[in-house]
Design an enzyme around this catalytic site. Structure first.
Site, PDB file in Angstrom:
ATOM      1  N   LYS A 135      12.451 -29.490  14.274  1.00  0.00           N
ATOM      2  CA  LYS A 135      13.256 -30.109  15.330  1.00  0.00           C
ATOM      3  C   LYS A 135      14.108 -29.121  16.128  1.00  0.00           C
ATOM      4  O   LYS A 135      13.604 -28.485  17.035  1.00  0.00           O
ATOM      5  CB  LYS A 135      14.102 -31.227  14.718  1.00  0.00           C
ATOM      6  CG  LYS A 135      13.208 -32.388  14.226  1.00  0.00           C
ATOM      7  CD  LYS A 135      13.953 -33.663  14.150  1.00  0.00           C
ATOM      8  CE  LYS A 135      13.126 -34.795  13.550  1.00  0.00           C
ATOM      9  NZ  LYS A 135      12.367 -35.555  14.528  1.00  0.00           N
TER      10      LYS A 135
ATOM     11  N   ASP B  42      14.368 -31.270   2.705  1.00  0.00           N
ATOM     12  CA  ASP B  42      13.796 -31.478   4.036  1.00  0.00           C
ATOM     13  C   ASP B  42      14.960 -31.503   5.023  1.00  0.00           C
ATOM     14  O   ASP B  42      15.633 -32.524   5.194  1.00  0.00           O
ATOM     15  CB  ASP B  42      13.010 -32.799   4.045  1.00  0.00           C
ATOM     16  CG  ASP B  42      12.456 -33.124   5.421  1.00  0.00           C
ATOM     17  OD1 ASP B  42      12.831 -32.443   6.393  1.00  0.00           O
ATOM     18  OD2 ASP B  42      11.657 -34.074   5.524  1.00  0.00           O
TER      19      ASP B  42
ATOM     20  N   TYR C 295      12.429 -40.700   4.696  1.00  0.00           N
ATOM     21  CA  TYR C 295      11.399 -40.512   5.730  1.00  0.00           C
ATOM     22  C   TYR C 295      11.105 -39.014   5.815  1.00  0.00           C
ATOM     23  O   TYR C 295      12.021 -38.210   6.012  1.00  0.00           O
ATOM     24  CB  TYR C 295      11.855 -41.021   7.108  1.00  0.00           C
ATOM     25  CG  TYR C 295      10.812 -40.713   8.160  1.00  0.00           C
ATOM     26  CD1 TYR C 295       9.705 -41.532   8.326  1.00  0.00           C
ATOM     27  CD2 TYR C 295      10.891 -39.554   8.933  1.00  0.00           C
ATOM     28  CE1 TYR C 295       8.703 -41.208   9.245  1.00  0.00           C
ATOM     29  CE2 TYR C 295       9.905 -39.229   9.856  1.00  0.00           C
ATOM     30  CZ  TYR C 295       8.818 -40.065  10.008  1.00  0.00           C
ATOM     31  OH  TYR C 295       7.827 -39.743  10.896  1.00  0.00           O
TER      32      TYR C 295
ATOM     33  N   TYR D 145       4.257 -45.477  17.454  1.00  0.00           N
ATOM     34  CA  TYR D 145       4.990 -46.628  16.895  1.00  0.00           C
ATOM     35  C   TYR D 145       5.090 -47.766  17.909  1.00  0.00           C
ATOM     36  O   TYR D 145       6.164 -48.342  18.093  1.00  0.00           O
ATOM     37  CB  TYR D 145       6.417 -46.234  16.488  1.00  0.00           C
ATOM     38  CG  TYR D 145       6.527 -44.958  15.687  1.00  0.00           C
ATOM     39  CD1 TYR D 145       5.962 -44.868  14.415  1.00  0.00           C
ATOM     40  CD2 TYR D 145       7.205 -43.852  16.190  1.00  0.00           C
ATOM     41  CE1 TYR D 145       6.075 -43.705  13.667  1.00  0.00           C
ATOM     42  CE2 TYR D 145       7.322 -42.686  15.449  1.00  0.00           C
ATOM     43  CZ  TYR D 145       6.755 -42.624  14.191  1.00  0.00           C
ATOM     44  OH  TYR D 145       6.881 -41.477  13.470  1.00  0.00           O
TER      45      TYR D 145
HETATM   46  C1  LIG Z   1      13.576 -35.563   7.726  1.00  0.00           C
HETATM   47  C2  LIG Z   1      12.310 -35.506   8.512  1.00  0.00           C
HETATM   48  N1  LIG Z   1      11.227 -34.945   7.953  1.00  0.00           N
HETATM   49  C3  LIG Z   1      10.072 -34.827   8.632  1.00  0.00           C
HETATM   50  C4  LIG Z   1       9.937 -35.317   9.918  1.00  0.00           C
HETATM   51  C5  LIG Z   1       8.640 -35.189  10.649  1.00  0.00           C
HETATM   52  O1  LIG Z   1       8.720 -34.201  11.623  1.00  0.00           O
HETATM   53  P1  LIG Z   1       7.660 -34.202  12.844  1.00  0.00           P
HETATM   54  O2  LIG Z   1       7.914 -35.443  13.626  1.00  0.00           O
HETATM   55  O3  LIG Z   1       7.969 -32.939  13.577  1.00  0.00           O
HETATM   56  O4  LIG Z   1       6.301 -34.192  12.223  1.00  0.00           O
HETATM   57  C6  LIG Z   1      11.044 -35.931  10.518  1.00  0.00           C
HETATM   58  C7  LIG Z   1      10.943 -36.482  11.869  1.00  0.00           C
HETATM   59  O5  LIG Z   1      11.717 -37.300  12.295  1.00  0.00           O
HETATM   60  C8  LIG Z   1      12.254 -36.033   9.797  1.00  0.00           C
HETATM   61  O6  LIG Z   1      13.339 -36.614  10.314  1.00  0.00           O
END
Ligand SMILES: Cc1ncc(COP(=O)(O)O)c(C=O)c1O
Length: 418
Positions: A266, A237, A145, A18
């Site tokens: 995470k 998610d 996101y 980014y």
């Molecule tokens: C809610 C959510 N889903 C998916 C992702 C993507 O995860 P990664 O960066 O491990 O690919 C993130 C990353 O910030 C996220 O906050």
């Protein structure tokens, strides 16, 4: 002579995330990360306000995680998960399934959150395909996101997100508004598209990278009801919200809503090694069962269930079990809320909100101070710069103590007040 010659020597070769390379200042050179602090090459220490993109729940270098990973390293750092099995992965799958009381118990490991989201989508789309009634649409929400891979990008907010260059290149995604009290726009929109919707994907309770926007449990109950009415699967998610970030162990516990698939990542390894998982219910898993071949889930990343990462996840889960993280988060949220409330009404501040261990100061676009200004106050803070707002936020390690937290709060208070 710079304190980190490797930074300048390597800079022409590294393509940063980014990042507009023409104008961006160089990144901070970090030589060590300990507890809640990043140690810079010149010896300065910064309190990490965002826990390495929300992963380092227990702080950096926790001795228990290090010991467990070192032990695993002695026997087996990695083997392919296809046709071979290792104890760390199999015991971790059982342990994760137990967190969901048997309602979500089929664990597919990946090496990043985005790929776990892809897998969740494949689970949903292929389960309908396998049943001979293919559905092609996936439904997501404005402000979402879900990651940077193609299908995950398709789920992100199409207007205010950052992936406009790829519009139309991913899966067939339809975005609908999140349910809000007294408004049935969500139900109306979903009634139109639900029959072809394989799944609805939502970040439960908090849309994080899309601006730290909160919604209530009732919104999730309404989404669950709409999915049930149309036979669509519901995917939570919880990559960002999982492991106490919103207060309870998972946002789904807090909301009292069970999805058909949950995605974790995470903080799963406490920010030590990359690991994520898509975890499905019995009916989703059973849609892939057959006496012959052809129905199996077609996915298998090379580093899936990496044994070191699984060992780190075990250690991270041990730590979550040993301490009362819910109480920690409650204290952290109260402290952040009390200090930041005073920013309400400042000229550039649009809103101040806190949920669990997430604090957000939403500011007029273009008004958040750059990270360098926060760093000058001893804090590592990286504002989200969205089209409609700048969001200065804190998502520190959950174990942060008052002294370090105050460094962060002082910095945010002073920089957002200007
Ligand atoms: C809610 C959510 N889903 C998916 C992702 C993507 O995860 P990664 O960066 O491990 O690919 C993130 C990353 O910030 C996220 O906050």
């Amino acid at each position: 002579m710079s304190a980190a010659p490797w930074l300048h020597e390597g800079e022409p070769f590294v393509w940063r995330p980014y990042c507009q390379h023409r104008t961006a200042p160089p990144p901070l050179a970090v030589t060590a990360a300990r507890g809640c602090r990043l140690v810079l090459a010149d010896g300065t220490e910064l309190v990490d306000g965002i826990a390495s993109w929300w992963t380092a729940a227990h702080g950096y270098g926790h001795p228990h995680i290090r010991a467990r990973v070192a032990e695993q390293l002695e026997t087996m750092p990695h083997i392919a998960f296809g046709g071979l099995a290792h104890e760390a992965g199999y015991t971790l799958a059982r342990r994760l399934a137990a967190l969901f009381d048997g309602r979500l118990s089929h664990v597919f490991f990946t090496e990043s959150g985005s790929v776990a989201v892809e897998v969740a989508l494949k689970m949903a789309l292929q389960s309908f395909y396998n049943a001979g009634r293919a559905r092609r649409t996936v439904v997501a929400f404005g402000g979402a996101y879900h990651g940077d891979t193609f299908a995950a990008m398709s789920l992100c907010d199409p207007v205010n997100g950052m992936h406009n260059a790829f519009t139309g290149n991913g899966v067939r995604a339809v975005h609908v508004p999140l349910p809000v009290p007294g408004d049935d726009a969500f139900e109306k929109a979903f009634a139109e598209i639900g029959r072809d919707a394989a799944c609805v994907v939502v970040e439960p309770l908090v849309q994080c990278a899309g601006g730290m926007r909160f919604h209530d449990a009732e919104a999730l109950r309404r989404i669950r009801r709409a999915c049930d009415a149309q036979g669509s699967l519901l995917v939570f998610d919880e990559i960002a919200t999982g492991f106490y970030r919103t207060g309870a162990r998972f946002a789904l516990d807090e909301a009292g809503v069970v999805p058909d698939i949950v995605v974790l990542g995470k903080a799963l390894t406490g920010g030590t090694l990359p690991l994520a998982a898509a975890i499905a219910s019995d009916p989703v898993f059973e849609a892939f069962l057959d006496a012959g071949t052809g129905r199996e889930l077609q996915h298998g990343p090379t580093y899936m269930a990496n044994a070191l990462a699984c060992a780190a996840a075990h250690a991270s889960l041990d730590l979550f079990e040993r301490d009362d993280y819910q109480a920690r988060v409650q204290r952290l949220g109260d402290a952040m809320g009390a200090r930041l409330a005073g920013l309400r009404g400042r000229p550039n501040v649009v809103d101040v909100r806190v949920r669990g261990a997430i604090a957000a100061v939403e500011m007029k676009p273009g008004t958040a101070r750059p990270s360098t200004e926060f760093a000058a106050r001893g804090a590592f803070v990286r504002p989200l710069r969205l089209r409609r707002a700048d969001v200065v936020y804190l998502m520190p390690p959950l174990v942060i103590e008052d002294e370090d937290l105050n460094v962060l709060l002082d910095a945010v208070e002073l920089e957002c007040r200007r």
